[in-house]
Design a protein around this motif. Structure first.
Motif, PDB file in Angstrom:
ATOM      1  N   ASP A   1     -36.132 -95.811 -69.987  1.00 25.50           N
ATOM      2  CA  ASP A   1     -35.113 -94.910 -69.394  1.00 25.50           C
ATOM      3  C   ASP A   1     -35.696 -94.540 -67.614  1.00 25.50           C
ATOM      4  O   ASP A   1     -34.627 -94.547 -67.014  1.00 25.50           O
ATOM      5  N   GLN A   2     -36.910 -94.712 -67.188  1.00 23.21           N
ATOM      6  CA  GLN A   2     -37.242 -94.549 -66.115  1.00 23.21           C
ATOM      7  C   GLN A   2     -36.526 -95.738 -65.167  1.00 23.21           C
ATOM      8  O   GLN A   2     -36.050 -95.715 -64.058  1.00 23.21           O
TER       9      GLN A   2
ATOM     10  N   ARG B   1     -32.749 -95.683 -65.152  1.00 25.90           N
ATOM     11  CA  ARG B   1     -32.300 -94.656 -64.051  1.00 25.90           C
ATOM     12  C   ARG B   1     -32.504 -95.276 -62.581  1.00 25.90           C
ATOM     13  O   ARG B   1     -31.654 -95.112 -61.616  1.00 25.90           O
TER      14      ARG B   1
ATOM     15  N   GLU C   1     -28.123 -87.134 -72.519  1.00 29.51           N
ATOM     16  CA  GLU C   1     -28.987 -87.894 -71.740  1.00 29.51           C
ATOM     17  C   GLU C   1     -29.137 -89.467 -72.023  1.00 29.51           C
ATOM     18  O   GLU C   1     -29.179 -90.128 -71.147  1.00 29.51           O
TER      19      GLU C   1
ATOM     20  N   SER D   1     -26.036 -90.929 -70.648  1.00 31.37           N
ATOM     21  CA  SER D   1     -25.896 -91.059 -69.169  1.00 31.37           C
ATOM     22  C   SER D   1     -26.706 -92.068 -68.492  1.00 31.37           C
ATOM     23  O   SER D   1     -26.353 -92.712 -67.688  1.00 31.37           O
ATOM     24  N   ALA D   2     -28.010 -91.961 -69.210  1.00 29.03           N
ATOM     25  CA  ALA D   2     -28.735 -93.099 -68.765  1.00 29.03           C
ATOM     26  C   ALA D   2     -28.294 -94.555 -68.740  1.00 29.03           C
ATOM     27  O   ALA D   2     -28.855 -95.393 -67.949  1.00 29.03           O
TER      28      ALA D   2
END
Length: 360
Positions: free
Chosen positions: A8-9, A12, A99, A102-103
Motif C-alpha cells: 500500500d505504501q 501510494r 481506502e 483509493s490506493a
C-alpha cells in the motif's frame, strides 16, 4: 499483514509521483534493510503490485513502475457498494473498502437499502445503470425463502460480485459465492472458551433475534459448550424491540432461572442494558456475573466497560475490495475467494479478567 501495508505504501508513492512511469524502484534487499522487514515480506509486496500491473519485473535489471496502460485499461474503475445502512457496524467496513479502492486508483459508488429487502434489486439496478465495474454486496440472505437461489441470481449479474459479511449457511460445496466474512461462530466459540478459562461452567447465551450474525454466534456457542463439557441449553433470544421495551428484565430473569454465572450477549446495546438490569437487582458485574458482548461498537462506553468480541470490520472491507480488484484484473483465471476472518476478544472489566490481571 505486513506485506499488504508495504504494498500500500509503495502503491501510494507511485500514485503520488514519488516514482514515475519507467523508473526503477528500490531493490528488494534495499527495502528490506530500510524497513526492517524480511526479504520474503518485501517480495510478497512486490508480487502484489506486479499482479495489479502497477510494477513490472525485468530479468536481471530489477523492478520498475509500469508505463501507462492503453486508454481502455487506464479508465478509473468504479465499484458499486450495497450496504443495509451506514450506521454502527458498517462505517468501518466502508472505510476499509474506500481506502483499498483509493490506493488502487479506483472509486466507489454507495447505495443502501435500510434493511428493506424489497429495495435491494432497485438499488443494485441503480448501481449498474451508473456503469460500475463490479459490485460489493451485503444483501439479505436470512429470513428469505430461497437464499441459495438468491445468491445464484446475484452471482449471475453482468459484473463481478463479491459478498461482504454475507455467506450461505449449511449448503457446503454448493456455495459458489465469492465472499469475505467474519467468522462469527469462531468469535463466539472463543468468547465461551475465555469465560470457561475464568472458571465458569454455566455460561448463558443471550441474543438479539432475526439478525445476520445470530446464526453464527449460536453455532459457535453450542460447539464450545459441547466441546468444553459445559452446562447446555442456557439460551435466550428475543427481538431488539423486546429487549428495549423491558430494559433487558426478561433476559436477566432468564439468567436467574439458568443460574448462570456468566453470559455471552449479542450485541453491545443488549449487554449494556443487561448490566443495568443486574444493577437494579443488586447483582454486581463482574463480581457476581461475568459478561462478554458481541460486536464491540461501543462496549467500552458501558457502565462497566464490556469485554467484547470484535469482528475485523475494517479488514473485511479492505480484503473484499482487494478481492474485487484482483477479480477485475485476472478475470476467470483468479481462483474463487471464500474468506473468513476470526474476530478477536478485547478484554475489559465486565468479565473479571481485567481485574485479576491488575491484581497480579
Amino acid at each position: 499483514m505486513k506485506f499488504e501495508i508495504l504494498a500500500d505504501q509503495l502503491r501510494r508513492g507511485i500514485l503520488a509521483g514519488t516514482w514515475t512511469a519507467g523508473q526503477k524502484l528500490p531493490t528488494e534487499q534495499e527495502l528490506a534493510k530500510e524497513t526492517g522487514l524480511s526479504l520474503t515480506t518485501v517480495r510478497r509486496a512486490f508480487d502484489e503490485l506486479v499482479t495489479e500491473r502497477i510494477v513490472v519485473r525485468r530479468q536481471g535489471a530489477g523492478s520498475f513502475v509500469a508505463h501507462a496502460r492503453p486508454r481502455e485499461e487506464r479508465t478509473r474503475r468504479r465499484i458499486g457498494v450495497l450496504l443495509p445502512d451506514t450506521q454502527l457496524y458498517y462505517p468501518r467496513v466502508l472505510q476499509g473498502i474506500d481506502e483499498s479502492l483509493s490506493a488502487a486508483g479506483a472509486s466507489l459508488q454507495l447505495a443502501t437499502y435500510r434493511y428493506q429487502p424489497e429495495r435491494e434489486d432497485e438499488s443494485i439496478a441503480s448501481l449498474l445503470d451508473a456503469g460500475v465495474d463490479g459490485l460489493l454486496l451485503a444483501p439479505t440472505l436470512t429470513g428469505i425463502e430461497a437464499p441459495l437461489a438468491r445468491t445464484r441470481e446475484l452471482m449471475s449479474l453482468p459484473v463481478p460480485v463479491v459478498l461482504v459479511e454475507r455467506s450461505l449457511h449449511g449448503v457446503g460445496p454448493a456455495d459458489t459465492t465469492e465472499h469475505v466474512c467474519s467468522d462469527h461462530a469462531g468469535g463466539a466459540y472463543d468468547a465461551v472458551g475465555h469465560l470457561a478459562l475464568l472458571g465458569h461452567t454455566r455460561i448463558a447465551l443471550l441474543t438479539r433475534s432475526r439478525t445476520v450474525t445470530e446464526f453464527g454466534v449460536v453455532q459457535g456457542y453450542r460447539s464450545a459448550v459441547a466441546d468444553l463439557g459445559l452446562t447446555p441449553d442456557l439460551e435466550f433470544s428475543q427481538a431488539k424491540t423486546d429487549w428495549e421495551a423491558d430494559s433487558a428484565e426478561s433476559a436477566f430473569a432468564a439468567l436467574r432461572t439458568f443460574e448462570a454465572t456468566a453470559a455471552l450477549v449479542f450485541g453491545d446495546r443488549e449487554a449494556a442494558m443487561l448490566e443495568g438490569a443486574a444493577r437494579r437487582s443488586g447483582v454486581r458485574v463482574p463480581d457476581d456475573l461475568a459478561l462478554v458482548s458481541y460486536d464491540d461498537e461501543f462496549a467500552d462506553l458501558a457502565e462497566v466497560p464490556l469485554t467484547a468480541v470484535a469482528p475485523p470490520k475494517y479488514r473485511i472491507g479492505r480484503m473484499a475490495a482487494d478481492v474485487m480488484l484482483r477479480r477485475l484484473v485476472e478475470g476467470d483465471e483468479c481462483p474463487l475467494h471464500q474468506i473468513r476472518l476470526r474476530p478477536r476478544i478485547v478484554i475489559r472489566r465486565s468479565c473479571g479478567a481485567g481485574d485479576r490481571h491488575d491484581e497480579n
